[in-house]
Enzyme design. Structure first.
Site, PDB file in Angstrom:
ATOM      1  N   LEU A 187       0.872  -1.166   0.000  1.00  0.00           N
ATOM      2  CA  LEU A 187       0.000   0.000   0.000  1.00  0.00           C
ATOM      3  C   LEU A 187       0.914   1.224   0.000  1.00  0.00           C
ATOM      4  CD1 LEU A 187      -2.622  -0.930   2.770  1.00  0.00           C
ATOM      5  CD2 LEU A 187      -2.933  -1.072   0.293  1.00  0.00           C
ATOM      6  N   ASP A 188       0.570   2.229  -0.780  1.00  0.00           N
ATOM      7  CA  ASP A 188       1.345   3.465  -0.752  1.00  0.00           C
ATOM      8  C   ASP A 188       1.420   3.991   0.680  1.00  0.00           C
ATOM      9  OD1 ASP A 188       1.774   3.388  -3.449  1.00  0.00           O
ATOM     10  OD2 ASP A 188       0.163   4.791  -3.947  1.00  0.00           O
ATOM     11  N   ARG A 189       2.469   4.718   0.979  1.00  0.00           N
ATOM     12  CA  ARG A 189       2.728   5.160   2.353  1.00  0.00           C
ATOM     13  C   ARG A 189       1.548   5.943   2.940  1.00  0.00           C
ATOM     14  NH1 ARG A 189       5.027   9.442   4.974  1.00  0.00           N
ATOM     15  NH2 ARG A 189       5.332  10.609   3.046  1.00  0.00           N
TER      16      ARG A 189
END
Length: 396
Positions: A187-189
């Site tokens: 998942l993107d940060r």
């Protein structure tokens, strides 16, 4: 293992704290510091400092390892670092080479040394990690071969770039003694929600085969600008990611003429509106493919970008709707700036060569992270399904 660290593919090798802070100075030889490579733990509870509404990491000693590539060949060791890693001044690299913090093939070299292809370069640093939000990494399911968590926004999944201990994997190791761990998707940060982590290599391979085989279905929820169409909307638009800008663009695969080649990779996302109040809409997002920033850029493509997305808000709504989103999240950011931190010797020892000390955060860190209004709620495959509760912002 190989990881992309800062601007170079580099293997990671942890290093220990010094036996005494006075042993570290501009004339330091790295033999004065004993490398602790025997511990399998990535992080410990005492590695963290909580300040100003953020989780910080106590600065620690670390050795970056890389190998000379074609572009670097023929440069002096100082020019290589000054050109490729601009986060520190040239004078720092001169000093680091002279005192042996930067070595080539395990040997101290003069500042005029010219590197050759495939040589091993090590850089021993006093490492400062950026802070993340203090939200707990909540364990949802804990089984013998898999653990699922609710990932808070702002925390990377695994060690990458400037982050190592301030990651989901690092925090689970420190607070729950879980490790080794094998994240099976990313998942993107700034994205929150369901994260599935295998506890064995065999289980990771099981998930990987289903993901690569296109069997796995994914579901996210987003809060977007405006009144999203009531009927299901399918976006079939190529995603072209620009690494230098760190953002993607979308182009309709069917709209260009024969004389124009469509850029990017094929991508498809299904969207279903579940609620709207006239200003914002809650939308379920089903990515059929998995391209970089796919959901974010496909929502922008529909004219309904995520309402607090700094990268993909349309220009015409940026001024008004960004202010609305920031007001809604105002309480989240009523906290001390990370730069308000006052150094205490009880927190960590200052390294005289470090370009970040006595500050806690690394130079160039953007202090205000927001939780992007995009949240992973479900992953399912053959014979399994995992879910995560909706976030607090998923109401109108």
């Amino acid at each position: 293992m190989k990881r992309k660290l800062q601007e170079v593919d580099a293997g990671e090798k942890p290093a220990s704290s010094p036996s005494s802070s006075s042993a570290i100075g501009t004339s330091m030889n790295t033999t004065d510091i004993v490398l602790q490579t025997s511990s399998p733990k990535l992080s410990q509870k005492q590695d963290y400092i909580f300040h100003g509404g953020r989780r910080h990491v106590r600065p620690y000693y670390f050795e970056f390892i890389s190998h000379v590539n074609k572009r670097w060949t023929g440069k002096t060791i100082v020019d290589l670092f000054a050109d490729e890693f601009k986060g520190r001044p040239r004078d720092y690299y001169v000093g680091a080479v002279k005192c042996g913090r930067i070595k080539v093939d395990g040997e101290t070299v003069p500042v005029s040394y010219i590197v050759r292809s495939s040589q091993k370069i090590t850089h021993f640093v006093h490492r400062h990690e950026p802070p993340v939000m203090t939200d707990d990494v909540e364990i949802l399911v804990n089984e013998p071969d898999v653990v699922t968590v609710s990932k808070p926004a702002s925390i990377p999944v695994h060690p990458c770039g400037q982050y190592r201990k301030n990651t989901v994997v690092g925090i689970l190791d420190a607070e729950h003694d879980l490790g080794p761990l094998f994240p099976i998707h990313r998942l993107d940060r700034l994205v929150s929600g369901l994260l599935i982590i295998a506890r064995t290599a065999a289980k990771a391979d099981f998930f990987r085969k289903q993901i690569e085989g296109g069997i796995v279905k994914k579901l996210y929820i987003a809060k977007v600008i405006g009144v999203f169409p009531e009927d299901e909307k399918v976006v079939d638009a190529n995603i072209n990611y620009n690494g230098s800008e760190g953002r993607s663009t979308a182009e309709d695969a069917n709209s260009s003429g024969d004389d124009k080649k469509v850029k990017g990779k094929p991508a498809c996302t299904k969207f279903t509106r579940i609620d709207t109040n006239g200003t914002h809409s809650l939308v379920l997002c089903e990515p059929v493919t998995g391209r970089t920033h796919q959901i974010r850029v496909h929502l922008q493509y529909t004219g309904h970008p995520i309402a607090n997305d700094p990268l993909y808000l349309n220009q015409q709504v940026d001024n008004l709707e960004t202010k609305i989103a920031k007001r809604i999240d105002a309480d989240e950011r009523k906290m001390a700036s990370p730069n308000d931190y006052v150094y205490s010797s009880e927190d960590f020892s200052i390294d005289p060569m470090c370009t970040n000390c006595p500050k806690l955060i690394p130079q160039g860190y953007e202090e205000h992270d927001e939780a992007l209004w995009l949240h992973c709620v479900r992953y399912s495959g053959t014979g399994w399904e995992y879910e995560c509760p909706y976030p607090s912002w998923a109401t109108l």
